[in-house]
Enzyme design. Sequence first.
Site, short mmCIF file in Angstrom:
data_model
loop_
_atom_site.label_atom_id
_atom_site.label_comp_id
_atom_site.label_asym_id
_atom_site.label_seq_id
_atom_site.Cartn_x
_atom_site.Cartn_y
_atom_site.Cartn_z
CG HIS A 233 -1.98 1.10 1.32
ND1 HIS A 233 -1.84 2.17 1.48
CD2 HIS A 233 -3.22 0.74 1.26
CE1 HIS A 233 -2.80 2.90 1.18
NE2 HIS A 233 -3.98 1.98 1.24
NE ARG A 253 -3.54 7.74 -1.24
CZ ARG A 253 -3.56 6.69 -1.79
NH1 ARG A 253 -3.37 6.48 -3.15
NH2 ARG A 253 -3.48 5.46 -0.99
#
Length: 602
Positions: A233, A253
């Site tokens: 990740h 995000r």
Amino acid sequence: MESFEYDVLVIGAGGAGLRAAIEASAAGVKVGLICKSLLGKAHTVMAEGGVAAALANVDDRDSWKVHFADTMRGGQYVNNWRMAELHAKEAPDRVRELEAWGAVFDRTKDGRILQRNFGGHRYPRLAHVGDRTGLELIRTLQDQGVHRGLDVHMEFTIVSLLSADGRVNGVVGYERERGRFKVFNATAVVLATGGAGRAYKITSNSWEGTGDGHALAYRAGAELMDMEFIQFHPTGMIWPPSVQGILVTEGVRGEGGILLNREGRRFMFDDIPEPYRNQTADNEEEGWRYTQGDKNARRPPELLTRDHVARCIMREVKAGRGSPHGGVFLDIAWIKKKLSGAEAHIKRKLPSMYHQFKELGDIDITKEPMEVGPTTHYIMGGIRVDSDTQMSSLPGLFAAGECAAGINGANRLGGNSLSDLLVFGKRAGEHAAVFARGNRRGPIDGAAVQRAAEEALAPFDRQGRTENPYTIQTELQDMMQNLVGIVRTEAEMQQALGELAKLAERAGRAGVTGHREYNPGWHTAIDLENLLTVSEAIARSAIERKESRGGHFREDFPDKIAEYATFNIVTRRKPDGSMEVRRVPLPPMPPELKQIIEEQKS
Ligand SMILES: Cc1cc2nc3c(=O)[nH]c(=O)nc-3n(C[C@H](O)[C@H](O)[C@H](O)COP(=O)(O)OP(=O)(O)OC[C@H]3O[C@@H](n4cnc5c(N)ncnc54)[C@H](O)[C@@H]3O)c2cc1C
């Protein structure tokens, strides 16, 4: 030794295990549920960003077809297409069912389940509860399971699967609290033991992620598939060192957070992969509008797939443009330039992230950027299962959730795990119950049970020059991080195989002192065997895939090679105990699914 009998026995009480147990119990068979930690504490509880399902509540252009195409593109077309199809079609019903069972999702203004943006998903698709979705999912499933009267054995570790006449018939394990062994005779066993991130030094995974189900299945003769595909990740915490690896959800995000290098440059705009070019914003303004729900805007490059974002971060760090502690900056505070009341908005949408950084790093994310870097997060590889029933190659043995393989291909899209747990957990439970009804429970071989217990207890009996299991585990994690990590080469992975053989030999001498009650050294010695098996499968499969695809990046073969899109890599234990690696062709995809993928390319 105390013994139990069940029609269906589920190992693991995360989202997949609970959903499987609920379904099997609804089918009217006798169900047992076993977990290493306390009920409610499985790794799923840590899931943050949401569960992916094409409900089309926020953008009515979404549909199962778009979700299917996104999942296949994200997995770079080595996914099991049938699983991707079932997943995309059934996830909305599984989420609505969860809501009917009492899950309280965030809502749209008109009262429907709210959905957020996430990497690789074309439209806002993740049903969520702030950034604590896993907690709500587990709470709801646990309520439902307890209500059904499931028989739960917690803080209990399974050490061996038992089989006879070519099919599984039970398991052996021990109580972590007292160290007492128990045997379970079952007609069908569902493995839902989660991931294997603990094979690496830097990981977002909880202590439970030691690949137990992968190793149990492998030792019992089932096949593992896609083990080379590990998801790193892109955004784990990197500072202070004590919290390195803890996840920073992609939801940051999704809510408008941007990635910057030390020069303050939004480097994600520098490299947009061809398959995503048409769907990615040309400029920062367009990217921001996308995160705010403008249907005419395209996604910002920060929401490209995880494998790509992780590599872009590595590139910046390697080029000397990283943050002071060796990552990059993730900035959500900047949205105050765009949004009035931004601080309260961030705290409301990302409460766990706010507290995580405040308490662990003394950083106020509403005011300053976070430092982030890649962390081992998820294993796409796992037990090879039938797409519709989730049964493995060993009759009576089923697998679901992170320990099973197929749906994600070379890379998983965020949010597709929680939906995978619900869709395939349900299917595994349903088909395990069908299997249990259609087959007789085979008798248990007492000698095999005795052997399993003796092997597990061996670390107490070792005398003389013994090895410390923690030391071996730490060396294994360092080695996997360095030699079979984000960027791989043939030479390093061959070296890893040599190191694994030495570590396995030392693990055979691992010794522990004290008694059996809550003895963490003993638990580590047992975990170690599983981690070694899983690590070998990862390294051997990664050597076999001489190309780069999804989570698997080879510096010596940096390109994707078309031929490698035609097969999966499968490992199996040979009768002599060594590991066989072979290429298994992907089944041909029906034309109507091919057409969906083509239509969604624009
Ligand atoms: C921090 C974090 C955030 C995430 N956020 C998201 C997200 O927002 N959306 C998303 O889709 N995915 C997310 N993921 C991924 C997702 O949470 C996991 O893939 C998923 O929860 C795995 O569920 P599972 O049911 O397969 O296994 P787990 O939840 O890992 O449960 C495994 C169970 O098996 C038991 N077990 C293991 N070994 C044994 C043994 N030997 N004997 C007995 N019991 C055993 C454990 O005790 C546990 O009960 C996130 C992951 C992390 C780390």
